[in-house]
Motif scaffolding. Structure first.
Motif, short mmCIF file in Angstrom:
data_model
loop_
_atom_site.label_atom_id
_atom_site.label_comp_id
_atom_site.label_asym_id
_atom_site.label_seq_id
_atom_site.Cartn_x
_atom_site.Cartn_y
_atom_site.Cartn_z
N UNK A 235 -74.13 -15.80 59.15
CA UNK A 235 -74.48 -15.98 60.57
C UNK A 235 -73.34 -16.58 61.38
N UNK A 236 -72.19 -16.83 60.73
CA UNK A 236 -71.01 -17.38 61.42
C UNK A 236 -71.38 -18.60 62.25
N UNK A 237 -72.02 -19.54 61.59
CA UNK A 237 -72.41 -20.79 62.24
C UNK A 237 -71.20 -21.72 62.33
N UNK A 238 -71.01 -22.32 63.51
CA UNK A 238 -69.87 -23.19 63.74
C UNK A 238 -70.11 -24.58 63.16
N UNK A 239 -69.61 -24.83 61.97
CA UNK A 239 -69.59 -26.19 61.44
C UNK A 239 -68.39 -26.91 62.03
N UNK A 240 -68.61 -28.08 62.60
CA UNK A 240 -67.51 -28.86 63.18
C UNK A 240 -67.12 -30.00 62.24
N UNK A 241 -65.84 -30.06 61.93
CA UNK A 241 -65.28 -31.21 61.22
C UNK A 241 -64.63 -32.10 62.28
N UNK A 242 -65.12 -33.33 62.38
CA UNK A 242 -64.59 -34.31 63.34
C UNK A 242 -63.94 -35.43 62.57
N UNK A 243 -62.76 -35.85 63.03
CA UNK A 243 -62.13 -36.97 62.34
C UNK A 243 -61.27 -37.81 63.27
N UNK A 244 -61.06 -39.05 62.83
CA UNK A 244 -60.17 -39.99 63.50
C UNK A 244 -58.79 -39.80 62.90
N UNK A 245 -57.81 -39.43 63.73
CA UNK A 245 -56.48 -39.09 63.22
C UNK A 245 -55.77 -40.28 62.59
N UNK A 246 -56.17 -41.50 62.95
CA UNK A 246 -55.53 -42.69 62.39
C UNK A 246 -56.14 -43.08 61.04
N UNK B 262 -76.60 -44.20 69.46
CA UNK B 262 -75.15 -44.07 69.54
C UNK B 262 -74.60 -43.99 68.13
N UNK B 263 -73.95 -42.89 67.81
CA UNK B 263 -73.30 -42.74 66.52
C UNK B 263 -71.81 -43.01 66.68
N UNK C 88 -67.58 -42.92 70.24
CA UNK C 88 -69.03 -43.05 70.28
C UNK C 88 -69.65 -41.72 70.69
N UNK C 89 -70.75 -41.39 70.06
CA UNK C 89 -71.44 -40.14 70.34
C UNK C 89 -72.89 -40.45 70.69
N UNK C 90 -73.30 -39.97 71.84
CA UNK C 90 -74.67 -40.17 72.29
C UNK C 90 -75.57 -39.06 71.76
N UNK C 91 -76.69 -39.45 71.17
CA UNK C 91 -77.67 -38.49 70.69
C UNK C 91 -78.63 -38.15 71.83
N UNK C 92 -78.83 -36.86 72.05
CA UNK C 92 -79.77 -36.40 73.09
C UNK C 92 -80.81 -35.49 72.43
N UNK D 238 -81.60 -31.97 68.14
CA UNK D 238 -80.82 -32.97 68.87
C UNK D 238 -79.43 -32.41 69.13
N UNK D 239 -78.74 -32.98 70.13
CA UNK D 239 -77.36 -32.61 70.44
C UNK D 239 -76.53 -33.89 70.53
N UNK D 240 -75.22 -33.74 70.40
CA UNK D 240 -74.33 -34.90 70.33
C UNK D 240 -73.28 -34.81 71.44
N UNK D 241 -73.10 -35.93 72.18
CA UNK D 241 -72.20 -35.95 73.33
C UNK D 241 -71.18 -37.07 73.19
N UNK D 242 -69.90 -36.70 73.30
CA UNK D 242 -68.82 -37.67 73.33
C UNK D 242 -68.29 -37.76 74.76
N UNK D 243 -68.61 -38.87 75.43
CA UNK D 243 -68.24 -39.04 76.83
C UNK D 243 -66.73 -39.19 77.02
N UNK D 244 -66.08 -39.85 76.09
CA UNK D 244 -64.66 -40.13 76.20
C UNK D 244 -63.84 -38.85 76.34
N UNK D 245 -64.20 -37.84 75.55
CA UNK D 245 -63.48 -36.55 75.61
C UNK D 245 -64.29 -35.47 76.31
#
Length: 214
Positions: A12-23, A117-118, A124-128, A138-145
């Motif tokens: 189904x070509x589902x978009x899995x997102x890998x998120x990471x802190x570069x530091x 808040x995750x 920080x990621x806001x859960x909606x 649920x959906x996840x929102x990062x306000x900073x970016x």
């Protein structure tokens, strides 16, 4: 600094997102829907330490690899809302019906309700809470970016299906207006399938919701 890599998984070509802190190289995966070995290779190649698995909803193409990865990496599963428990309980049965590999059971360590808040590093990621496609989405929102992960709620030029058990079209439309269209127009979003888009574009051009009241 927040980094994101999208890895399409399953037929189904589902978009899995890998998120990471570069530091710190701490990472989370959003919707590890399948192809666990592929995701493990990506994580290893990037040199990441995955600390959590986040789920937008319980459909097999979003949660199929979660059970195995949670067990092997010994990490918690966060989300979705508990109303999607029934989808996760059926994941093996539904996978067999679609001819998918039978996944390991998914055990959720923290159900989400919206408003939480995750954290990932300093980000920080806001859960909606955005039901409609499924009752516990649920959906996840990062306000900073200004990045939003919409799962199967909103796509570029389209919206999520509501013909699955306990789907609700009107509820989905209301969720999009309340939880997605209330964000700044320049907010980019990564959906469960297909290309990245932004909120302003969808408000204007998405034929399912553009110019319509919530």
């Amino acid at each position: 600094m927040l980094q994101v890599k999208i890895v399409p998984v399953t037929a189904f070509q589902q978009n899995c997102s890998i998120l990471w802190d570069s530091e710190t190289k701490e990472a989370v995966l959003i919707d590890a829907g399948g192809d666990a070995e592929v995701l493990k290779q990506e994580v290893e190649a990037l040199g990441l330490n995955v600390k959590e698995l986040w789920l937008t909803h319980g459909h097999l193409d979003h949660a199929g690899a979660v059970g195995q990865l949670a067990r092997e990496w010994k990490i918690p599963v966060i989300g979705p809302h508990k109303e999607d428990q029934f989808w996760l309980d059926m994941i093996q049965e539904v996978s067999a019906r679609y001819g998918f590999p039978i996944p390991e059971p998914v055990v959720v360590n923290q159900w989400l309700e919206g408003g939480e808040k995750l954290k990932l590093g300093e980000e920080e990621f806001e859960v909606r809470f955005a039901p409609g496609h499924t009752p516990g989405h649920v959906i996840f929102y990062n306000k900073n970016h200004q990045i939003l992960w919409t799962g199967d709620v909103l796509f570029k030029g389209s919206i999520g299906r509501t013909d699955f058990p306990r789907g609700n079209h009107q509820q989905l439309i209301e969720s999009i207006h309340r939880e997605c269209f209330s964000l700044p127009d320049e907010t980019q979003f990564i959906s469960g399938h297909g290309p990245i888009s932004n909120i302003g574009y969808e408000k204007q051009f998405n034929p399912f919701v553009a110019g319509k009241a919530g």
